[in-house]
Write a protein that holds these residues in place. Structure first.
Motif, PDB file in Angstrom:
ATOM      1  N   THR A 306      97.682  -1.246  43.597  1.00  0.00           N
ATOM      2  CA  THR A 306      96.366  -1.131  42.970  1.00  0.00           C
ATOM      3  C   THR A 306      95.450  -2.213  43.535  1.00  0.00           C
ATOM      4  OG1 THR A 306      97.023  -2.568  41.122  1.00  0.00           O
ATOM      5  CG2 THR A 306      97.321  -0.184  40.852  1.00  0.00           C
ATOM      6  N   LYS A 308      91.568  -4.082  42.926  1.00  0.00           N
ATOM      7  CA  LYS A 308      90.355  -4.276  42.133  1.00  0.00           C
ATOM      8  C   LYS A 308      89.300  -4.904  43.037  1.00  0.00           C
ATOM      9  CE  LYS A 308      88.476  -6.442  37.973  1.00  0.00           C
ATOM     10  NZ  LYS A 308      88.752  -7.314  36.806  1.00  0.00           N
ATOM     11  N   TYR A 309      88.171  -4.211  43.196  1.00  0.00           N
ATOM     12  CA  TYR A 309      87.099  -4.675  44.074  1.00  0.00           C
ATOM     13  C   TYR A 309      85.984  -5.329  43.268  1.00  0.00           C
ATOM     14  CZ  TYR A 309      89.336  -1.647  47.555  1.00  0.00           C
ATOM     15  OH  TYR A 309      90.241  -1.059  48.406  1.00  0.00           O
ATOM     16  N   THR A 310      85.419  -6.390  43.828  1.00  0.00           N
ATOM     17  CA  THR A 310      84.314  -7.093  43.181  1.00  0.00           C
ATOM     18  C   THR A 310      83.243  -7.410  44.209  1.00  0.00           C
ATOM     19  OG1 THR A 310      85.841  -8.151  41.622  1.00  0.00           O
ATOM     20  CG2 THR A 310      83.635  -9.104  41.823  1.00  0.00           C
ATOM     21  N   SER A 333      96.360  -0.743  50.907  1.00  0.00           N
ATOM     22  CA  SER A 333      95.632  -0.203  49.767  1.00  0.00           C
ATOM     23  C   SER A 333      95.794   1.307  49.791  1.00  0.00           C
ATOM     24  CB  SER A 333      94.156  -0.567  49.861  1.00  0.00           C
ATOM     25  OG  SER A 333      93.533   0.163  50.916  1.00  0.00           O
ATOM     26  N   ALA A 357      88.614  -8.238  47.109  1.00  0.00           N
ATOM     27  CA  ALA A 357      89.606  -7.289  46.600  1.00  0.00           C
ATOM     28  C   ALA A 357      90.871  -8.049  46.213  1.00  0.00           C
ATOM     29  CB  ALA A 357      89.933  -6.239  47.659  1.00  0.00           C
ATOM     30  N   LYS A 359      94.607  -7.248  45.398  1.00  0.00           N
ATOM     31  CA  LYS A 359      95.610  -6.190  45.494  1.00  0.00           C
ATOM     32  C   LYS A 359      96.882  -6.609  44.771  1.00  0.00           C
ATOM     33  CE  LYS A 359      98.138  -5.738  49.138  1.00  0.00           C
ATOM     34  NZ  LYS A 359      98.564  -5.534  50.534  1.00  0.00           N
ATOM     35  N   THR A 360      97.419  -5.690  43.968  1.00  0.00           N
ATOM     36  CA  THR A 360      98.680  -5.937  43.275  1.00  0.00           C
ATOM     37  C   THR A 360      99.715  -4.964  43.802  1.00  0.00           C
ATOM     38  OG1 THR A 360      97.500  -6.628  41.274  1.00  0.00           O
ATOM     39  CG2 THR A 360      99.844  -6.081  41.043  1.00  0.00           C
ATOM     40  N   LYS A 365     100.235 -10.476  43.739  1.00  0.00           N
ATOM     41  CA  LYS A 365      98.800 -10.345  43.971  1.00  0.00           C
ATOM     42  C   LYS A 365      98.374 -11.064  45.246  1.00  0.00           C
ATOM     43  CE  LYS A 365      97.484 -10.043  39.068  1.00  0.00           C
ATOM     44  NZ  LYS A 365      96.967  -8.654  39.113  1.00  0.00           N
ATOM     45  N   THR A 367      94.634 -11.687  47.688  1.00  0.00           N
ATOM     46  CA  THR A 367      93.183 -11.559  47.682  1.00  0.00           C
ATOM     47  C   THR A 367      92.674 -11.308  49.101  1.00  0.00           C
ATOM     48  OG1 THR A 367      93.017 -13.065  45.795  1.00  0.00           O
ATOM     49  CG2 THR A 367      91.010 -12.686  47.078  1.00  0.00           C
ATOM     50  N   ASP A 424      81.968 -13.801  42.291  1.00  0.00           N
ATOM     51  CA  ASP A 424      81.075 -12.899  41.561  1.00  0.00           C
ATOM     52  C   ASP A 424      79.931 -13.659  40.886  1.00  0.00           C
ATOM     53  OD1 ASP A 424      82.779 -14.143  39.763  1.00  0.00           O
ATOM     54  OD2 ASP A 424      82.844 -12.431  38.404  1.00  0.00           O
TER      55      ASP A 424
END
Length: 475
Positions: A306, A308-310, A333, A357, A359-360, A365, A367, A424
């Protein structure tokens, strides 16, 4: 029988030879129409003999040989980049290959030398008809009895005959541009009416409308795991319903289990011809060896990492001498990633990142940052040595009590973090009604030793949002 791993590589690497059409039997020409005229006889004769589409064979010959101008074609009548020897005859030439990590390298290999163009056509036709030792029907989608149109035949070769995701569409474009479908009408009762729209007096099978798929090649070392529901889905030799005679493989023939790691080297987005619904598929193999048998599996049959994008901004420092690569997507990904170059090529000391991003994968995790290199953007892992975002150092301490907005508060901005400390970072607006003397509650203090500045995290009465602000905005 072996071929080059990527179509047209031989032609591109070894240059071109503009030999004349003579006793050697090749059709070297800078004029496509001249090439077509010279090869019409051997192409139609061989293609019809082996029940293939002459239009597709002509387009392949043109594409693979650079319209007959590659050195391999002019010196060895080899129109399809087939390696090995033919009746003991071969030529040794430099060629380009891709390794398991998608990196381009050069090597010298022996290629078949044919006595004539027709011999080259025949050898390639036999390859399409007989397949490989591990799968005799691997090219069966190109057989006329299985392909209703030349388009179906051309598309069936994508990801099988050549790894390029646009291979079939490129062949179709050549066929349309040079009206090669007219070759399909000679010597074959099936013709190409389904492609050209021409009428026929013979009885033909109803035209089958297959789903279309867009393919995305990727570095083949990426992995996923079989999901708990993987046996509810089927393994195919092509993406389901995208062509004729697709074969299935039963899970009973495999020693599979939930959570089993698999290797991924291609992603496909299929579009249903009726509903327009899009589904994602992956090409998998059960061994790290790139020569291992490959299967297509619907995405629900896999458990993928998975991400998660920021969106945000940061300066990413990249030191020279790094090992590893930068990619078009986050490596491993669900998009799958293709290596776009070595980190050693990133010569600047720092780059601006606009996306982060996390990623797990298997609980671990990592980055990643999307950096801008010239006019293009690439993904780089922050785990690479010294490839990390640069933020201001802050010392945080507990704080409490209340303060008031000073007379100069409006000269300062409020943020969601202490300025230049997070990816962010957002500049917020002062709450409505803010004015000199407005009371705020303080719950955290931040100090930047390098700049000797102090920041406070504040909250306004009746407002749940917490703001960071320079201490000079308070009194």
């Amino acid at each position: 029988m072996k071929r080059t791993k990527r179509w047209l590589l031989t032609a591109l690497v070894m240059g071109v030879g503009l030999g004349s059409i003579g006793s050697v039997g090749h059709a070297a020409t800078t004029d496509p129409q001249g090439f077509i005229t010279q090869l019409t006889s051997p192409v139609t004769s061989v293609a019809n003999q082996y029940k293939l589409y002459p239009s597709v064979m002509m387009a392949q010959a043109a594409l693979e040989s650079g319209w007959g101008t590659s050195t391999l074609t002019t010196q060895a009548n080899n129109y399809f980049g087939i390696k090995g020897s033919y009746n003991g005859q071969s030529v040794s030439m430099k060629t380009a290959e891709y390794d398991a990590n998608g990196q381009l390298y050069y090597t010298t290999a022996n290629f078949r030398k044919y006595p004539s163009a027709k011999a080259s056509m025949t050898d390639n036709a036999q390859l399409l008809r007989n397949g490989t030792a591990y799968n005799p029907k691997i090219y069966s989608g190109a057989w006329r009895e299985n392909a209703a149109t030349y388009s179906d035949a051309a598309n069936s070769l994508t990801g099988v005959y050549a790894t390029s995701p646009s291979y079939g569409s490129t062949l179709i474009s050549l066929i349309k541009q040079y009206n090669l479908d007219t070759l399909d009408d000679s010597g074959s009762s099936s013709g190409s009416a389904a492609d050209s729209g021409a009428s026929s007096t013979t009885t033909t099978k109803p035209t089958v409308t297959y789903a279309t798929a867009k393919y995305y090649g990727a570095t083949g070392t990426q992995t996923g795991r079989l999901s708990a529901k993987h046996t509810s889905y089927v393994l195919y030799n092509h993406v389901k319903n995208t062509r004729a005679n697709i074969t299935k493989t039963s899970w009973k023939k495999l020693s599979d289990y939930t959570g089993q790691p698999v290797y991924l080297d291609m992603r496909a987005v299929k579009t249903d011809p009726k509903s327009g619904k899009k589904t994602t598929w992956y090409r998998i193999r059960f061994s790290s060896k790139t020569t291992a048998k490959k299967y297509w599996l619907y995405t629900a049959g896999l458990t993928l990492p998975t991400v998660k994008y920021t969106s945000g901004t940061a300066t990413v420092k990249v030191n020279s001498g790094l090992k590893g690569n930068y990619y078009n997507h986050v490596f491993n990904s669900p998009y799958l990633a293709k290596s776009m170059g070595s980190l050693k090529k990133l010569t600047a000391k720092s780059y601006i990142a606009d996306n982060q991003a996390v990623k797990t994968q298997d609980g671990y995790k990592t980055t990643w940052y999307r950096i801008k290199v010239g006019s293009k953007k690439y993904w780089i892992a922050s785990t690479e040595a010294a490839a990390s975002p640069q933020y201001d150092y802050v010392v945080y301490t507990a704080a409490s009590g209340t303060k008031k907005l000073s007379s100069k508060f409006s000269k300062y901005h409020v943020y969601n973090h202490v300025k230049k400390t997070h990816f962010d970072q957002q500049t917020l607006k002062w709450p409505s009604g803010s004015k000199k003397g407005t009371k705020v509650t303080v719950d955290l203090k931040g100090t930047k030793p390098a700049y000797k500045t102090t920041w406070y995290r504040i909250q306004f009465s009746g407002n749940k949002t917490k703001y960071w602000v320079d201490a000079r905005a308070l009194q």
